[in-house]
Write an enzyme that holds these catalytic residues in place. Structure first.
Site, PDB file in Angstrom:
ATOM      1  N   HIS A   1       0.899  -1.395  -0.091  1.00 21.28           N
ATOM      2  CA  HIS A   1      -0.009   0.018   0.071  1.00 21.28           C
ATOM      3  C   HIS A   1       0.924   0.981   0.224  1.00 21.28           C
ATOM      4  O   HIS A   1       2.073   1.041  -0.127  1.00 21.28           O
ATOM      5  CB  HIS A   1      -1.056   0.025   1.238  1.00 21.28           C
ATOM      6  CG  HIS A   1      -0.300  -0.164   2.525  1.00 21.28           C
ATOM      7  ND1 HIS A   1       0.410   0.987   2.997  1.00 21.28           N
ATOM      8  CD2 HIS A   1      -0.169  -0.967   3.418  1.00 21.28           C
ATOM      9  CE1 HIS A   1       0.825   0.490   4.212  1.00 21.28           C
ATOM     10  NE2 HIS A   1       0.553  -0.820   4.569  1.00 21.28           N
TER      11      HIS A   1
ATOM     12  N   CYS B   1       3.647  -4.795   6.615  1.00 25.07           N
ATOM     13  CA  CYS B   1       3.101  -4.443   5.127  1.00 25.07           C
ATOM     14  C   CYS B   1       4.235  -3.951   4.409  1.00 25.07           C
ATOM     15  O   CYS B   1       5.146  -3.587   4.943  1.00 25.07           O
ATOM     16  CB  CYS B   1       1.931  -3.592   4.999  1.00 25.07           C
ATOM     17  SG  CYS B   1       0.467  -4.339   5.813  1.00 25.07           S
TER      18      CYS B   1
END
Length: 479
Positions: free
Chosen positions: A432, A455
């Protein structure tokens, strides 16, 4: 009277006849020595009752000490050997038996040969000059032997660097000359010696390197050595085969090289106190133990319950209580990225495949996201972006996963990220954007250093490009 005259005439004839006949002795028929004519018939001699007198048999005399001339061959008279019935005629060329004759087929051992007829000794050559200092430069150089002693006959990609070595032997004495190595007929300036000692056992060498490359044709190389002494030159030369390999060999070597360079990040950790090790993340089944101070590699975690580790000394992976280890805070990032070619070699050598025409490789060590286009074995790099993966305590899990879901973003009261491309739905791990404040300003724009909770954060422009081009179902390699 007439009868008397006839008788006298007959007696006279008989006497004349007797004078013309050879004299015959009572003990046998002998021809008088010196008589030319011989009897026409053999006469058998009566049994000898006493040895003949010395005057009856010709006495042999000693031959003269030296013969000054070869007598003319004459006919010898025939004579009867005493005690024999045979008449013998001696050979005019035969020498008396009392003169021993040397065997003409054998050389007397006690008679030395003259120097000019002596046979040379095959085991050793005659010395031409016993004093080496008296040899001329030409004689000196002709005397020595130069030879290669390296055994190199071929240069190939497996052995592109070789050492060619030569030796000088049979050198009568040490002298000072010069030496020059040649490669393909060209003198190598870095392999010239203006003061080259020439002595027995002297060695000299040259290092040769061939820059092999894919597709290069086979060839030959000539290597030579010259030794000079006041204008007199000795030279040796040999040919070496330069043998290249086919393209597949180069591809395999390149793959081995790149695969050895690409490695996972190994986060070090220290065991704080004695603890059991477990086979599951819930710490239900023990399978060993660790002592305080043991060094391990931290790989993953299950919240704050357990830590997944690798024990190098035992070559096994296991789980331990999360708070039983201390995780290093060291920055393991390597900031120099791989070349585009090396990246393509890596994914193609690993044989990665994808359900789409895209492949993504997240390299944790270099903190890069690499996007490829193509198919298995034919991936081409088309885009590279810097990223920020999980921090040491919360690392991004490694492995081959799939871009499995898409989301517009995560919106929280304190920050937001968008878009979100999930690579592990169960653990909510995704690719992301960086973190933004609710008002749209950047809250955490960290890039190039591990900082997330697992992430993979990317600049907005890069994650937007992936979201608009790469479809769900694409293979993602985290390594």
């Amino acid at each position: 009277m007439k009868k008397k005259n006839k008788w006298m005439i007959g007696l006279t004839a008989v006497l004349m006849l007797m004078q013309s006949m050879p004299m015959v002795f009572a003990d046998g028929n002998y021809t008088i020595p010196g008589q030319i004519d011989s009897p026409t018939e053999e006469v058998t001699a009566p049994e000898q009752t006493e040895p003949p007198k010395e005057t009856d048999v010709p006495k042999q005399t000693e031959p003269p000490a030296e013969e000054t001339a070869v007598p003319e061959k004459t006919e010898k008279p025939e004579f009867v050997i005493p005690g024999s019935s045979e008449i013998s005629k001696p050979d005019a060329t035969e020498k008396p038996e009392d003169m021993p004759q040397p065997d003409v087929t054998e050389k007397p051992e006690d008679i030395p040969k003259p120097d000019d007829t002596a046979e040379p000794d095959e085991t050793s050559a005659p010395e031409q000059n016993t004093d080496p200092s008296l040899l001329s430069d030409q004689e000196f150089m002709d005397h020595i032997t130069m030879a290669f002693m390296d055994g190199v006959e071929e240069i190939n990609p497996d052995n592109p660097h070789v050492k060619i070595q030569a030796v000088l032997v049979r050198v009568p004495e040490e002298r000072l000359g010069s030496a020059q190595w040649f490669v393909n007929g060209e003198a190598r300036a870095d392999y010239y010696s203006s003061e080259f000692p020439i002595y027995n056992g002297k060695t000299t060498a040259i290092q040769i390197s061939v820059p092999f490359e894919k597709g290069m044709a086979d060839t030959e190389m000539t290597v030579a050595l010259e030794v000079h002494l006041n204008g007199v030159v000795r030279r040796i030369e040999k040919r070496i085969v330069v043998n290249n390999y086919d393209d597949s060999w180069y591809e395999q070597k390149e793959a081995e090289r790149v695969l050895s360079m690409v490695k996972p990040v190994e986060i070090e950790a220290t065991v704080l106190n004695w603890t059991y090790t477990y086979s599951d993340k819930w710490l239900g089944t023990t399978n060993g133990g660790l002592n305080a101070g043991d060094q391990v590699i931290y790989m993953d975690h299950n919240g704050l319950t357990s830590a997944y580790i690798w024990i190098p000394g035992e070559a096994r992976a296991c789980w331990v209580p999360y708070y039983s280890i201390r995780i290093s805070s060291k920055n393991y990032t390597v900031y120099e990225d791989f070349s585009d070619t090396d990246k393509e070699i890596f994914v193609n050598a690993k044989g990665y495949e994808s359900q789409s025409e895209y492949l993504i490789w997240i390299n944790l060590e270099r903190q890069k996201v690499n996007v490829f286009l193509g198919a298995k074995g034919r991936w081409d790099l088309i885009r590279v972006s810097t990223c920020s993966s999980g921090a040491n305590t919360t690392p991004t899990p490694t492995g081959v996963v799939t871009y499995c879901a898409y989301s517009n973003g995560w919106f929280n009261p304190t920050y937001y990220v968008k878009p979100v491309l999930y690579i592990n739905l169960e653990r909510a791990i995704a690719m992301h954007s960086i973190l933004f404040n609710p008002n749209g300003t950047v809250q955490d724009g960290t890039q190039g250093t591990p900082a997330s909770h697992g992430c993979v954060r990317m600049p907005s422009a890069e994650i937007d490009w992936i979201a608009s081009h790469v479809p769900v179902g694409t293979t993602v390699v985290v390594f």
